[in-house]
Design a protein around this motif. Structure first.
Motif, PDB file in Angstrom:
ATOM      1  N   LEU A 145       3.909  -0.176   5.012  1.00  0.00           N
ATOM      2  CA  LEU A 145       2.560   0.366   4.960  1.00  0.00           C
ATOM      3  C   LEU A 145       1.631  -0.837   4.803  1.00  0.00           C
ATOM      4  O   LEU A 145       1.928  -1.758   4.044  1.00  0.00           O
ATOM      5  N   PRO A 149      -5.207   2.023   3.525  1.00  0.00           N
ATOM      6  CA  PRO A 149      -4.399   2.862   2.635  1.00  0.00           C
ATOM      7  C   PRO A 149      -3.506   3.859   3.385  1.00  0.00           C
ATOM      8  O   PRO A 149      -3.984   4.666   4.169  1.00  0.00           O
ATOM      9  N   GLY A 150      -2.218   3.783   3.127  1.00  0.00           N
ATOM     10  CA  GLY A 150      -1.273   4.741   3.676  1.00  0.00           C
ATOM     11  C   GLY A 150      -0.947   4.576   5.146  1.00  0.00           C
ATOM     12  O   GLY A 150      -0.194   5.380   5.703  1.00  0.00           O
ATOM     13  N   PHE A 207      -1.623  10.230   3.311  1.00  0.00           N
ATOM     14  CA  PHE A 207      -2.359   9.735   2.141  1.00  0.00           C
ATOM     15  C   PHE A 207      -3.533  10.646   1.844  1.00  0.00           C
ATOM     16  O   PHE A 207      -4.293  11.001   2.737  1.00  0.00           O
ATOM     17  N   PRO A 209      -6.099  10.644  -1.675  1.00  0.00           N
ATOM     18  CA  PRO A 209      -6.244  10.105  -3.034  1.00  0.00           C
ATOM     19  C   PRO A 209      -6.274  11.198  -4.103  1.00  0.00           C
ATOM     20  O   PRO A 209      -6.006  10.923  -5.267  1.00  0.00           O
ATOM     21  N   ARG A 210      -6.586  12.434  -3.708  1.00  0.00           N
ATOM     22  CA  ARG A 210      -6.689  13.499  -4.707  1.00  0.00           C
ATOM     23  C   ARG A 210      -5.399  14.301  -4.837  1.00  0.00           C
ATOM     24  O   ARG A 210      -5.327  15.251  -5.592  1.00  0.00           O
ATOM     25  N   PRO A 214      -0.295  10.584  -4.157  1.00  0.00           N
ATOM     26  CA  PRO A 214      -1.276  10.300  -3.098  1.00  0.00           C
ATOM     27  C   PRO A 214      -0.635   9.824  -1.794  1.00  0.00           C
ATOM     28  O   PRO A 214      -1.151  10.088  -0.715  1.00  0.00           O
ATOM     29  N   PHE A 215       0.499   9.110  -1.911  1.00  0.00           N
ATOM     30  CA  PHE A 215       1.135   8.531  -0.719  1.00  0.00           C
ATOM     31  C   PHE A 215       2.467   9.236  -0.470  1.00  0.00           C
ATOM     32  O   PHE A 215       3.290   9.343  -1.378  1.00  0.00           O
TER      33      PHE A 215
END
Lengths: 246, 338
Positions: A145, A149-150, A207, A209-210, A214-215
């Motif tokens: 990764l 992000p993700g 992904f 974030p909430r 998260p991943f």
């Protein structure tokens, strides 16, 4: 350090200084299945040790970065420890990671979901109606990764997919775009600028974030794309999808 | 809710704390204050926790109105600043009453200035941090009209001040040879180590381009490697040979070879060098880098003890003038000339 007979990488692992808080364990200079397996096995081994002073490890295409606090864990000691671990076994013979997950991700190929499919077909020597089948034929491995992000880099497609990146950048491809270049597939989890070509789109979100966690995708996981129609993913819901996962 | 109402703000401003650690393996670079020392100064002046969030301002600040009573402080690159029209000092804690207006203009020197509030700004937490990461889409992006809420803290009895740190004048930046320095031959490394670099205006929270005083090495663009993890302070040589230093919001992975890595203790000093200014890189070994890290952490740890009471709060002085005309006026005059 001996290396696997017939392995993709004929070298041996090297330790390199990576700033004042890092040691890089380099297994190769390019992606190859044996290098990737060595990286993932070594990463798992360091994580299992839970060595005091290690902040994080970062497995990538070809190396594992060990970030640590040199005031807690002296350079020499970590270096000796990593050297001893490397000498313990031939990491290039490591099997794919234990307990990796296998994902089947629905994807709509072509049309608005894959605006560059025709161009990719041409570059890969395929007919347009062959692209979805060829791209989704085999499971792909999450090599790392990175970038955003993700975002998952998936290896590795057949040789005819060794198509170059574009020289220009598409400013904002959406999350879930299925992008290809240089025998790899990239699956961004957030909108990104890219020089890769989009052949499909999946409603799966690796992904959020909430969400906890998260991943979802980890290096070593297998991903198989399942070509579906636009109508088949109309009511796609991540929570429902996750209930169906092992 | 108590806090600071944003009346106007520079588009370069963001909320920053110590960033998100441990997420590089998921493709998340840490973010966090570009000048970690300045962040720690603000916490020391206000009695904040090390993880509290501040407002980072690059080049230019903004205007803020207090809603309720708040204590604030300004650290990092000094900027033109006034409270209700009176000039305020950098690196001091300041008491703001409801309706007070703090105006922060252009930087006087350096690049990144910080506005801290006692209790920290209570903006959105994403992945265990408040840091705005524009590229990743995380955290609060401050804009005019927003209220930046302050955390709850006991009232501070006396304003404190910290001495001006030395790193704003530092033009020797220490670095260790990087993870791919072996891809550069001895001649190239010698040239790099002996060079003066100019800071380009191509810079942001991701990184800064630095222009060496020699023609760039590697005119070809064939210099790329399979991507792996990047570090803060990595100096990568891109296709046209120009070095760039990777910083807080960098890509978490990269495929350009990194010739050297700036030591942790000198990253804030480098980030604060203004565009157009020059500096040199001195290559140190890892023992020296670790020694510098120890010293850096000791200095940061000592900040709360270094904060000393300010004898005169300009605000209280204004009150004093109205209560005690003669003594106050004389003291005030003398102080103005100090």
């Amino acid at each position: 350090m001996s290396s696997a007979e017939g392995a993709d990488w004929a070298g041996k692992p090297v330790l390199r200084i990576a700033g004042d808080m890092g040691i890089l364990v380099e297994f190769g200079d390019a992606y190859a299945p044996a290098v990737s397996n060595a990286v993932l096995a070594f990463d798992a081994a360091i994580r299992q040790m839970t060595l005091a002073g290690v902040i994080e490890t970062v497995p990538t295409f070809r190396s594992v970065l060990v970030r640590f606090d040199p005031l807690e864990l002296p350079f020499d000691r970590l270096e000796a420890r990593l050297g001893a671990m490397l000498a313990e076994r031939d990491w290039y013979l490591a099997p794919p990671p234990q307990g990796r997950r296998e994902w089947v991700l629905p994807a709509v190929y072509g049309g608005a979901s894959g605006p560059d499919l025709a161009e990719v077909a041409d570059l890969a020597g395929l007919r347009e109606d062959q692209v979805a089948g060829a791209h989704s034929a085999d499971p792909l491995t999450v090599a790392m990764l990175g970038f955003s992000p993700g975002l998952a880099y998936l290896g590795q497609l057949a040789q005819n997919w060794n198509i170059p990146r574009r020289t220009g950048i598409t400013p904002g491809v959406p999350a879930g775009a299925v992008l290809v270049a240089v025998r790899q597939t990239v699956l961004p989890a957030t909108p990104i600028p890219t020089g890769w070509r989009q052949i499909a789109r999946t409603p799966f979100r690796g992904f959020d974030p909430r969400r906890s966690p998260p991943f979802l995708l980890s290096p070593g996981d297998l991903v198989r794309f399942q070509p579906v129609s636009e109508a088949q993913i109309a009511g796609f819901d991540m929570d429902e999808f996750m209930k169906g996962q092992p | 809710m108590r806090g600071l109402r944003i009346l106007s703000i520079s588009p370069t401003a963001s909320i920053q704390d110590r960033g998100r650690q441990g997420l590089l393996r998921f493709g998340v670079s840490p973010g966090g204050a570009m000048d970690a020392y300045a962040l720690a100064e603000g916490q020391a002046l206000l009695g904040n926790a090390a993880d509290d969030a501040a407002l980072e301002m690059a080049g230019h600040g903004g205007s803020f109105r207090a809603e309720g009573e708040v204590w604030v402080s300004l650290t990092g690159a000094p900027m033109q600043a006034s409270l209700n029209g009176r000039v305020v000092e950098w690196r001091q804690s300041l008491h703001l009453r409801d309706g007070d207006t703090l105006r922060i203009g252009a930087t006087v020197m350096g690049v990144y200035g910080y506005l801290h509030v006692a209790g920290g700004f209570q903006t959105e937490v994403v992945l265990n941090a408040r840091s705005t990461h524009v590229r990743a889409g995380f955290g609060h992006l401050p804009k005019a009209g927003d209220l930046l809420p302050a955390g709850l803290v006991p009232p501070k009895p006396v304003p404190l001040a910290l001495p001006r740190p030395e790193y704003f004048d530092q033009r020797q930046i220490r670095a260790i040879w990087g993870p791919q320095s072996h891809l550069f031959d001895d001649a190239e490394r010698s040239r790099f180590a002996a060079a003066q670099f100019g800071v380009s205006d191509k810079r942001d929270r991701m990184g800064m381009q630095i222009i060496p005083d020699y023609p760039p090495f590697h005119g070809d663009s064939g210099l790329s490697i399979a991507s792996d993890a990047t570090l803060p302070g990595d100096i990568q040589i891109i296709g046209n040979g120009t070095p760039a230093v990777l910083l807080a919001d960098r890509g978490p992975t990269g495929g350009y070879p990194r010739i050297a890595t700036v030591i942790t203790a000198d990253i804030a000093a480098l980030a604060q060098i203004s565009s157009g200014e020059r500096f040199a890189i001195s290559i140190v070994d890892r023992q020296e880098a670790v020694g510098a890290l120890l010293e850096y952490r000791r200095t940061i740890g000592a900040l709360p003890g270094m904060a000393e009471p300010v004898l005169r709060d300009p605000r209280d002085m204004a009150d004093l003038l109205s209560y005690n005309l003669i003594d106050g006026a004389i003291t005030g005059e003398n102080d103005e000339q100090n």
